[in-house]
Design an enzyme around this catalytic site. Sequence first.
Site, PDB file in Angstrom:
ATOM      1  N   GLU A 288       0.860  -1.187   0.000  1.00 48.24           N
ATOM      2  CA  GLU A 288       0.000   0.000   0.000  1.00 48.24           C
ATOM      3  C   GLU A 288       0.896   1.236   0.000  1.00 48.24           C
ATOM      4  O   GLU A 288       2.115   1.125   0.147  1.00 48.24           O
ATOM      5  CB  GLU A 288      -0.925   0.022   1.222  1.00 48.24           C
ATOM      6  N   ASN A 290       1.277   5.052   1.820  1.00 49.06           N
ATOM      7  CA  ASN A 290       0.847   5.941   2.902  1.00 49.06           C
ATOM      8  C   ASN A 290       1.021   7.375   2.436  1.00 49.06           C
ATOM      9  O   ASN A 290       2.138   7.797   2.128  1.00 49.06           O
ATOM     10  CB  ASN A 290       1.649   5.674   4.167  1.00 49.06           C
ATOM     11  N   PHE A 348       1.860  -5.026  27.639  1.00 52.87           N
ATOM     12  CA  PHE A 348       1.956  -3.725  26.969  1.00 52.87           C
ATOM     13  C   PHE A 348       0.692  -2.873  27.093  1.00 52.87           C
ATOM     14  O   PHE A 348       0.351  -2.103  26.199  1.00 52.87           O
ATOM     15  CB  PHE A 348       2.326  -3.902  25.489  1.00 52.87           C
TER      16      PHE A 348
HETATM   17  C1  MV4 Z   1       0.861 -10.509   3.517  1.00 53.36           C
HETATM   18  C2  MV4 Z   1       1.817 -11.307   4.187  1.00 53.36           C
HETATM   19  C3  MV4 Z   1       2.310 -12.426   3.505  1.00 53.36           C
HETATM   20  N1  MV4 Z   1       1.842 -12.736   2.270  1.00 53.36           N
HETATM   21  N2  MV4 Z   1       0.428 -10.842   2.288  1.00 53.36           N
HETATM   22  C4  MV4 Z   1      -0.085  -7.575   7.181  1.00 53.36           C
HETATM   23  C5  MV4 Z   1      -0.668  -6.203   7.190  1.00 53.36           C
HETATM   24  C6  MV4 Z   1      -1.098  -5.941   5.803  1.00 53.36           C
HETATM   25  N3  MV4 Z   1      -0.693  -4.614   5.402  1.00 53.36           N
HETATM   26  C7  MV4 Z   1      -0.433  -6.951   4.928  1.00 53.36           C
HETATM   27  N4  MV4 Z   1       0.202  -7.903   5.816  1.00 53.36           N
HETATM   28  C8  MV4 Z   1       0.752  -9.037   5.327  1.00 53.36           C
HETATM   29  N5  MV4 Z   1       0.376  -9.398   4.094  1.00 53.36           N
HETATM   30  C9  MV4 Z   1       0.910 -11.947   1.681  1.00 53.36           C
HETATM   31  N6  MV4 Z   1       0.461 -12.271   0.442  1.00 53.36           N
HETATM   32  C10 MV4 Z   1       2.241 -10.932   5.471  1.00 53.36           C
HETATM   33  C11 MV4 Z   1       1.695  -9.814   6.047  1.00 53.36           C
HETATM   34  C12 MV4 Z   1       2.121  -9.478   7.398  1.00 53.36           C
HETATM   35  C13 MV4 Z   1       2.824  -8.310   7.644  1.00 53.36           C
HETATM   36  C14 MV4 Z   1       3.130  -7.437   6.599  1.00 53.36           C
HETATM   37  C15 MV4 Z   1       3.848  -6.289   6.884  1.00 53.36           C
HETATM   38  C16 MV4 Z   1       4.234  -6.002   8.198  1.00 53.36           C
HETATM   39  C17 MV4 Z   1       3.909  -6.853   9.222  1.00 53.36           C
HETATM   40  C18 MV4 Z   1       3.211  -8.024   8.967  1.00 53.36           C
HETATM   41  C19 MV4 Z   1       2.897  -8.895  10.001  1.00 53.36           C
HETATM   42  C20 MV4 Z   1       2.204 -10.032   9.727  1.00 53.36           C
HETATM   43  C21 MV4 Z   1       1.797 -10.321   8.420  1.00 53.36           C
END
Ligand code: MV4
Length: 502
Positions: A288, A290, A348
Amino acid sequence: MFDKVLVANRGEIAVRVIRTLREMGIRSVAVYSDADRAALHVRMADEAWPIGPAPSRESYLVIDRIIDACRKSGARAVHPGYGFLSENAAFARALEAADVTLIGPPASAMEAMGYKTTARARMMEAGVPVVPGATIADARELSRVAAEIGYPVMLKAAGGGGGKGMRLVESAADLAAGYERARSEAMKAFGDDTVYVEKAIVRPRHIEIQVLADRYGETVHLFERDCSIQRRHQKVLEETPTPSPARTPERIAEMGAVAVRAAKAVGYVSAGTVELLMAEDGSFYFLEMNTRLQVEHPITELITGIDLVREQVRIAAGEPLGYAQGDVVARGHAIQCRVYAEDPATNFLPSPGRIEVLRTPSGPGVRDDSGAYEGCEISSYYDPLVSKLCVWAPTRAQAIERMRRALSEYVVAGIETNLPFHLALLREPEFVAGDYDTGFIARHEATLLTRGHAGEARHAMTLGAAIAQAYRDHDDAKRAARPAASNGPAMSPWRMAALAKL
Ligand code: MV4
């Protein structure tokens, strides 16, 4: 150039913006809720206007109150900071109608990037890599698409975001049940059971690219920030450059070019951040964008020497960037620790209250962007961020040493903070090796919270608090020795100047 700018925010970011405005010779206008009457940003601004009761929805989020403060103060522009109204297109439009400049992107860019599914479509058109996947209509289509992209897959709610409504499915056997649960959770949480499927990126890093664009199409990137150290989708520590073994100058240049392309695709202006997911093999995908200045922007400022708020103000005033991508160079390594009034011992939970003793770190390569001062109240109405402790050093190893030293100097008494957690984090071998991903804290939380680390940190803080008390006793003794006339509380020149302004 503007002669007066209103800062439509509070806490550390409001203080930080006011500092750059002062350097630019621009008068600053603070706004404050009833709970923030004595807040640092109010004391530091050139003037301050009340905007309502403590709850944000009755003050900092009320567009008409902010517009009204512009009218009363004569401010010609507004810096929104982050959070609150910073990505609110209606706010951007209301300012335009009131002939006040928003120091930020056009409303159209906010909207283009605000709706995740349309943003994804726009990015695909612009040739920006997105995670392989598709929106699905029914279980049959899902199993076909999932088989095509390969397991594991991630099911996501179209109305979700920030990790809410996400479900990992490891194999075809778990798909149908996973889909039904994802749909019902999405309907419950967002009132929309539209679910899409993506290839799951295993052990991803959350890498974001800072971009800066003027009104004339000049758009540059200011390198990356690794934001993978997150707890429940809340960033805790960020650093630049990323310590990932997949980082090469070529790959960073490619990620930067992708971020610039994404920004140009939506006519972006001002500072913005393109979020990417990076897999272990270095492949990366758009998550995304920001459309605001981010909490962690200082580490980019530390390695590039560029003041992002200054650039935002210049751009909003119609100035060209005045430099191109080749002129943007980075040096050294920077780390930011978010210091929260949260108690690691109670999972926390926020720990609001009065800060009785505050000694903040300083010295070579240390920057503490704070909204606090000794004696101030950390309110339960707002995000409990006390400050962002940042360090710069020539290498990552030295930056880690410096951050450990700075954290050990940081003394806060009267509220609990996550300082011990940071000290423990910086001693965790996987972190020190730089070999981590978004699952780091989930994997290590138990050890990070053990008494040993926290005990050590607490010891340092107890010692610090004792030293701070000794200073105060000494001051008291000095004051007591003075003639009766000046027996009032010790008035520092800063304090006198601040009180004189109120
Ligand atoms: C994902 C991913 C793995 N594979 N999409 C979490 C928040 C949202 N903005 C998107 N996120 C994720 N999407 C796919 N296809 C893993 C995450 C994710 C994550 C991403 C960024 C920062 C922290 C995270 C923590 C858990 C999972």
